[in-house]
Scaffold this motif. Structure first.
Motif, PDB file in Angstrom:
ATOM      1  N   UNK A 113      -3.749 -15.750   1.854  1.00  0.00           N
ATOM      2  CA  UNK A 113      -2.636 -15.333   1.016  1.00  0.00           C
ATOM      3  C   UNK A 113      -2.010 -14.034   1.512  1.00  0.00           C
ATOM      4  N   UNK A 114      -2.801 -13.194   2.121  1.00  0.00           N
ATOM      5  CA  UNK A 114      -2.225 -11.967   2.689  1.00  0.00           C
ATOM      6  C   UNK A 114      -1.236 -12.305   3.803  1.00  0.00           C
ATOM      7  N   UNK A 115      -1.590 -13.269   4.645  1.00  0.00           N
ATOM      8  CA  UNK A 115      -0.675 -13.675   5.718  1.00  0.00           C
ATOM      9  C   UNK A 115       0.561 -14.375   5.148  1.00  0.00           C
ATOM     10  N   UNK A 116       0.393 -15.161   4.093  1.00  0.00           N
ATOM     11  CA  UNK A 116       1.545 -15.815   3.485  1.00  0.00           C
ATOM     12  C   UNK A 116       2.494 -14.785   2.862  1.00  0.00           C
ATOM     13  N   UNK A 117       1.927 -13.760   2.246  1.00  0.00           N
ATOM     14  CA  UNK A 117       2.762 -12.712   1.659  1.00  0.00           C
ATOM     15  C   UNK A 117       3.554 -11.984   2.736  1.00  0.00           C
ATOM     16  N   UNK A 118       2.911 -11.674   3.845  1.00  0.00           N
ATOM     17  CA  UNK A 118       3.627 -11.010   4.940  1.00  0.00           C
ATOM     18  C   UNK A 118       4.731 -11.894   5.488  1.00  0.00           C
TER      19      UNK A 118
END
Length: 283
Positions: A113-118
């Motif tokens: 989810x951190x990569x999706x947010x970025x």
């Protein structure tokens, strides 16, 4: 034949230089010294990366405000509210990057989810920055307004990798020191003087070394972890180290990532099929 007369002071100076060089070499490879150097490099890298990210965000803020205002009158409520759009996206991105900065230090997987947010923050900022240029087919404008958001995104993706590699360098230095691979540096033996010629003392005989155990490769550790894993177990570097006690921290993270990728929907079927084949062979 007359033997040459060596200056004893020169030999003493060379002996002191050799001892000093041995001490410097030993301390230079000490894991604490390596960690200190890596920490200085990490601080320098973080400072430059954060500076570039904030400058890129400051550049994109004006373009996003112009896009969001959509021709509103200056200092009107819609015009003022348009200034909030870019900080809203940027603050979330900074929060994710700050969390990754801490987790990368200890090589903890932060999740998808951190990569999706970025990715969402990058795509939103890029679209709002280049929308007008694409609408008017302004190639120069597209290039100009693409560079800052793309650079911010690349910095956000590269910074955790750099921190992880610096941490892995410190971990490997510690593993190399504590595993006994780093041999203690022997101090030069004092010379035995015969007449006017300084004869170096014979080095002491070394005891025969024990044969080293076969070095395990990353695939070997992965096979051990795969055999120990069952559905329901969270795959983390700490768990890999618990089932493979002799694995290093850096390798444990790589093995955990490999095994985690295998336990996806397709990979889980492969693992289950391999387990069934092992049971059939054992029967």
């Amino acid at each position: 034949m007359k033997q040459p007369n060596f200056n004893s002071s020169t030999a003493d100076d060379l002996r002191r230089d050799a001892e000093q060089a041995a001490r410097v070499r030993t301390l230079s490879n000490h894991p604490d010294v390596v960690a200190l150097r890596a920490e200085k490099v990490r601080t320098f890298v973080d400072t430059l990366v954060w500076l570039g990210i904030f400058l890129g965000m400051a550049f994109t803020m004006v373009n996003v405000q112009t896009f969001a205002a959509a021709g509103a009158v200056a200092w009107s409520l819609p015009w003022l509210a348009a200034w909030l759009l870019d900080p809203m996206v940027s603050l979330v991105l900074v929060a994710v990057l700050r969390a990754e900065q801490i987790t990368a230090r200890y090589q903890v997987h932060i999740g998808v989810w951190a990569h999706r947010t970025k990715w969402f923050a990058f795509l939103a900022t890029y679209a709002m920055n280049t929308w007008r240029s694409w609408m008017h087919f302004d190639v120069a404008g597209v290039v100009l307004h693409s560079v800052p958001p793309v650079l911010v995104f690349l910095a956000a993706e590269t910074a955790p990798v750099l921190r992880d590699r610096l941490t892995e360098a410190v971990t490997r230095a510690a593993d190399h020191a504590f595993s006994g691979h780093a041999e203690p540096v022997q101090q030069p033996a004092p010379d035995t003087v015969h007449g006017d010629i300084a004869q170096p003392a014979r080095p002491a005989r070394r005891s025969p070394r024990k044969p080293k155990a076969a070095r395990k490769l990353r695939g070997d550790y992965l096979a051990e972890a795969r055999a120990a894993w069952t559905p329901g177990i969270e795959i983390t570097p700490a768990w890999v180290r618990s089932v493979c006690p002799d694995i290093s921290r850096g390798t444990s993270k790589n093995v955990a990532d490999d095994l985690r990728s295998e336990t996806t929907t397709e990979g889980l079927l492969t693992v289950k099929a391999a387990a069934e084949r092992r049971e059939e062979a054992a029967a």
